[in-house]
Design a protein around this motif. Structure first.
Motif, PDB file in Angstrom:
ATOM      1  N   THR A 181       0.857  -1.189   0.000  1.00  0.00           N
ATOM      2  CA  THR A 181       0.000   0.000   0.000  1.00  0.00           C
ATOM      3  C   THR A 181       0.895   1.242   0.000  1.00  0.00           C
ATOM      4  O   THR A 181       2.130   1.138   0.041  1.00  0.00           O
ATOM      5  CB  THR A 181      -0.884   0.016   1.257  1.00  0.00           C
ATOM      6  N   THR A 182       0.288   2.417  -0.018  1.00  0.00           N
ATOM      7  CA  THR A 182       1.077   3.653   0.034  1.00  0.00           C
ATOM      8  C   THR A 182       1.935   3.681   1.298  1.00  0.00           C
ATOM      9  O   THR A 182       3.106   4.077   1.270  1.00  0.00           O
ATOM     10  CB  THR A 182       0.157   4.879  -0.004  1.00  0.00           C
ATOM     11  N   ALA A 183       1.348   3.241   2.403  1.00  0.00           N
ATOM     12  CA  ALA A 183       2.086   3.236   3.675  1.00  0.00           C
ATOM     13  C   ALA A 183       3.210   2.211   3.672  1.00  0.00           C
ATOM     14  O   ALA A 183       4.313   2.474   4.182  1.00  0.00           O
ATOM     15  CB  ALA A 183       1.123   2.957   4.828  1.00  0.00           C
ATOM     16  N   ALA A 184       2.955   1.033   3.099  1.00  0.00           N
ATOM     17  CA  ALA A 184       3.961  -0.038   3.100  1.00  0.00           C
ATOM     18  C   ALA A 184       5.058   0.214   2.077  1.00  0.00           C
ATOM     19  O   ALA A 184       6.213  -0.169   2.270  1.00  0.00           O
ATOM     20  CB  ALA A 184       3.294  -1.384   2.829  1.00  0.00           C
ATOM     21  N   GLY A 185       4.722   0.867   0.961  1.00  0.00           N
ATOM     22  CA  GLY A 185       5.721   1.197  -0.057  1.00  0.00           C
ATOM     23  C   GLY A 185       5.726   0.239  -1.231  1.00  0.00           C
ATOM     24  O   GLY A 185       5.360  -0.930  -1.115  1.00  0.00           O
ATOM     25  N   ASP A 186       6.138   0.759  -2.372  1.00  0.00           N
ATOM     26  CA  ASP A 186       6.249  -0.014  -3.611  1.00  0.00           C
ATOM     27  C   ASP A 186       7.496  -0.905  -3.536  1.00  0.00           C
ATOM     28  O   ASP A 186       8.599  -0.415  -3.264  1.00  0.00           O
ATOM     29  CB  ASP A 186       6.353   0.962  -4.794  1.00  0.00           C
ATOM     30  N   PRO A 187       7.363  -2.208  -3.795  1.00  0.00           N
ATOM     31  CA  PRO A 187       8.508  -3.117  -3.689  1.00  0.00           C
ATOM     32  C   PRO A 187       9.452  -3.096  -4.886  1.00  0.00           C
ATOM     33  O   PRO A 187      10.477  -3.782  -4.865  1.00  0.00           O
ATOM     34  CB  PRO A 187       7.831  -4.492  -3.583  1.00  0.00           C
ATOM     35  N   SER A 188       9.149  -2.312  -5.912  1.00  0.00           N
ATOM     36  CA  SER A 188       9.923  -2.352  -7.154  1.00  0.00           C
ATOM     37  C   SER A 188      11.407  -2.099  -6.937  1.00  0.00           C
ATOM     38  O   SER A 188      12.265  -2.767  -7.531  1.00  0.00           O
ATOM     39  CB  SER A 188       9.370  -1.327  -8.149  1.00  0.00           C
ATOM     40  N   THR A 189      11.725  -1.120  -6.096  1.00  0.00           N
ATOM     41  CA  THR A 189      13.130  -0.784  -5.845  1.00  0.00           C
ATOM     42  C   THR A 189      13.883  -1.970  -5.270  1.00  0.00           C
ATOM     43  O   THR A 189      15.037  -2.242  -5.647  1.00  0.00           O
ATOM     44  CB  THR A 189      13.237   0.413  -4.884  1.00  0.00           C
ATOM     45  N   HIS A 190      13.235  -2.698  -4.368  1.00  0.00           N
ATOM     46  CA  HIS A 190      13.886  -3.846  -3.734  1.00  0.00           C
ATOM     47  C   HIS A 190      14.015  -5.017  -4.702  1.00  0.00           C
ATOM     48  O   HIS A 190      14.991  -5.776  -4.642  1.00  0.00           O
ATOM     49  CB  HIS A 190      13.118  -4.253  -2.476  1.00  0.00           C
ATOM     50  N   THR A 191      13.055  -5.154  -5.605  1.00  0.00           N
ATOM     51  CA  THR A 191      13.203  -6.172  -6.647  1.00  0.00           C
ATOM     52  C   THR A 191      14.432  -5.860  -7.491  1.00  0.00           C
ATOM     53  O   THR A 191      15.250  -6.749  -7.770  1.00  0.00           O
ATOM     54  CB  THR A 191      11.956  -6.216  -7.555  1.00  0.00           C
ATOM     55  N   ALA A 192      14.566  -4.601  -7.890  1.00  0.00           N
ATOM     56  CA  ALA A 192      15.711  -4.188  -8.702  1.00  0.00           C
ATOM     57  C   ALA A 192      17.029  -4.384  -7.954  1.00  0.00           C
ATOM     58  O   ALA A 192      18.040  -4.803  -8.543  1.00  0.00           O
ATOM     59  CB  ALA A 192      15.555  -2.729  -9.128  1.00  0.00           C
ATOM     60  N   MET A 193      17.042  -4.085  -6.660  1.00  0.00           N
ATOM     61  CA  MET A 193      18.253  -4.272  -5.859  1.00  0.00           C
ATOM     62  C   MET A 193      18.681  -5.739  -5.868  1.00  0.00           C
ATOM     63  O   MET A 193      19.865  -6.058  -6.015  1.00  0.00           O
ATOM     64  CB  MET A 193      18.004  -3.809  -4.424  1.00  0.00           C
ATOM     65  N   GLY A 194      17.697  -6.627  -5.715  1.00  0.00           N
ATOM     66  CA  GLY A 194      18.011  -8.055  -5.720  1.00  0.00           C
ATOM     67  C   GLY A 194      18.508  -8.527  -7.071  1.00  0.00           C
ATOM     68  O   GLY A 194      19.456  -9.327  -7.154  1.00  0.00           O
ATOM     69  N   VAL A 195      17.889  -8.037  -8.152  1.00  0.00           N
ATOM     70  CA  VAL A 195      18.314  -8.435  -9.495  1.00  0.00           C
ATOM     71  C   VAL A 195      19.720  -7.912  -9.787  1.00  0.00           C
ATOM     72  O   VAL A 195      20.555  -8.630 -10.353  1.00  0.00           O
ATOM     73  CB  VAL A 195      17.316  -7.933 -10.560  1.00  0.00           C
ATOM     74  N   PHE A 196      20.003  -6.693  -9.378  1.00  0.00           N
ATOM     75  CA  PHE A 196      21.345  -6.131  -9.566  1.00  0.00           C
ATOM     76  C   PHE A 196      22.385  -6.990  -8.860  1.00  0.00           C
ATOM     77  O   PHE A 196      23.429  -7.331  -9.434  1.00  0.00           O
ATOM     78  CB  PHE A 196      21.391  -4.697  -9.042  1.00  0.00           C
ATOM     79  N   SER A 197      22.084  -7.355  -7.616  1.00  0.00           N
ATOM     80  CA  SER A 197      22.996  -8.213  -6.859  1.00  0.00           C
ATOM     81  C   SER A 197      23.166  -9.559  -7.558  1.00  0.00           C
ATOM     82  O   SER A 197      24.272 -10.107  -7.634  1.00  0.00           O
ATOM     83  CB  SER A 197      22.452  -8.409  -5.440  1.00  0.00           C
ATOM     84  N   GLY A 198      22.058 -10.085  -8.096  1.00  0.00           N
ATOM     85  CA  GLY A 198      22.112 -11.369  -8.797  1.00  0.00           C
ATOM     86  C   GLY A 198      22.897 -11.287 -10.093  1.00  0.00           C
ATOM     87  O   GLY A 198      23.569 -12.251 -10.479  1.00  0.00           O
ATOM     88  N   ILE A 199      22.822 -10.154 -10.779  1.00  0.00           N
ATOM     89  CA  ILE A 199      23.596  -9.980 -12.010  1.00  0.00           C
ATOM     90  C   ILE A 199      25.086  -9.980 -11.695  1.00  0.00           C
ATOM     91  O   ILE A 199      25.900 -10.553 -12.450  1.00  0.00           O
ATOM     92  CB  ILE A 199      23.173  -8.681 -12.735  1.00  0.00           C
ATOM     93  N   ARG A 200      25.459  -9.385 -10.590  1.00  0.00           N
ATOM     94  CA  ARG A 200      26.873  -9.407 -10.204  1.00  0.00           C
ATOM     95  C   ARG A 200      27.332 -10.843  -9.934  1.00  0.00           C
ATOM     96  O   ARG A 200      28.431 -11.238 -10.356  1.00  0.00           O
ATOM     97  CB  ARG A 200      27.094  -8.532  -8.963  1.00  0.00           C
ATOM     98  N   SER A 201      26.502 -11.632  -9.260  1.00  0.00           N
ATOM     99  CA  SER A 201      26.849 -13.034  -9.010  1.00  0.00           C
ATOM    100  C   SER A 201      26.938 -13.812 -10.313  1.00  0.00           C
ATOM    101  O   SER A 201      27.806 -14.668 -10.491  1.00  0.00           O
ATOM    102  CB  SER A 201      25.801 -13.684  -8.098  1.00  0.00           C
TER     103      SER A 201
END
Length: 341
Positions: free
Chosen positions: A134-154
């Motif tokens: 929700t608006t209060a909980a926040g959009d998870p998109s940034t965290h998805t991208a953070m995980g994918v970036f980390s995975g690309i490095r691996s």
């Protein structure tokens, strides 16, 4: 329909309609063994009812696998709302969906997905507490991208011998919320970006802000690059498209990238390392699940670091067994979900 459910090991399938708002929704709960089933709600146009049901079922299974390998105390599910050409009131539609979720008494927790927004989740939250992003909980998109970036490095480390992304050519297919956020992180790390999207405005923005090189969507898969990052809708990897690939690895945020598991074997035969999509893109689920459980940001960020470690372990097993990482990850998830011991 029951045969389809059995083949995907889906626990239950819920179909809901609301004549007043025009709601036509499907909720597929794949597994609740590890906890209440959590999965996003898609709001897309489907050619027919069967396509909507198939999409919900296939995505629900991936959510279970994603949660299991991420070590989360949640199960997997997915909802889809069939988007009509005209809707009188979008807010009323999602409020009606919230009432449907409430009837499941906590068995399903919904969240943002393709075609939905935090505002939609706010409408749902008026009728049920079983909702996140929700608006209060926040959009998870940034965290998805953070995980994918980390995975690309691996992935780069495992396939190319170094996790240094400077100068690496990364082709990004799709510049939605996650795809663009991923592009920003790759640009900051010095990667050379090749991008495509059906929206020319997003491509232009990536060119202006990130120095990205535009590639026609129909040409991206056959364009030489180090890593291909599918960040649009699923099934982009099939027998025909994989034959065209000119990359060393595939690692992106899209769900259900493989048209079939056999395509993963084709990638393996071609020497292209594949990052299982539900492993590398689990950052959003991690954020949604832990936020819903009241976890602190430091705990969530620490959990995100496990994505790269998990991928490295899967790659090592796959190399030792001379199999596709997709098959290795499927077996690991299946064991967590179904083995009694």
């Amino acid at each position: 329909m029951f045969a389809l459910m059995q083949s995907a090991h889906v626990e239950s399938l819920h179909l809901s309609i609301d004549p007043v708002t025009g709601l036509k929704a499907v909720i597929a709960i794949h597994s609740s063994r590890l906890g209440p089933a959590l999965g996003g709600c898609r709001y897309l146009a489907y050619p027919n009812d069967e396509s909507a049901v198939n999409d919900a079922i296939n995505l629900a299974q991936d959510m279970s696998y994603k949660a299991a390998l991420a070590g989360l105390a949640v199960g997997g599910a997915k909802a889809v709302i069939m988007r009509a050409p005209h809707v009188e009131s979008r807010s009323a539609l999602f409020e009606a969906f919230g009432r449907c979720i409430e009837q499941l008494d906590g068995r399903y927790i919904t969240a943002i997905d393709s075609g939905t927004s935090t505002a939609d989740m706010d409408c749902i939250a008026q009728y049920t507490r079983h909702v996140t992003s929700t608006t209060a909980a926040g959009d998870p998109s940034t965290h998805t991208a953070m995980g994918v970036f980390s995975g690309i490095r691996s992935t780069a480390s495992s396939r190319l011998g170094s996790d240094n992304l400077e100068g690496l050519r990364v082709a990004i297919q799709g510049l939605g919320k996650v795809g663009f956020a991923l592009a920003e992180q790759l640009h900051a790390a010095g990667a050379e970006l090749l991008v495509c999207d059906i929206d020319p405005g997003k491509v232009r923005l990536a060119m202006e802000q990130l120095g990205a090189h535009p590639i026609a969507c129909e040409a991206l898969l056959s364009t030489p690059c180090d890593i291909l990052a599918p960040c649009g809708l699923g099934a982009v990897l099939n027998w025909h498209s994989v034959a065209q690939l000119r990359c060393s690895a595939v690692a992106g945020c899209a769900n259900n990238q493989l048209a079939s598991l056999q395509v993963a074997d084709q990638l393996e035969r071609r020497g292209i390392l594949y990052a299982p999509d539900y492993v590398i893109n689990s950052g959003g689920l991690i954020y949604m699940a832990l936020t819903h459980q009241g976890a602190q940001p430091a705990t969530i960020n620490q959990h995100l670091l496990h994505i790269s470690q998990r991928l490295t372990s899967i790659y090592a097993h796959a190399q030792a067994e001379k199999r596709s990482p997709a098959r290795v990850s499927d077996e690991l998830a299946h064991k967590l979900l179904y083995d009694e011991d």
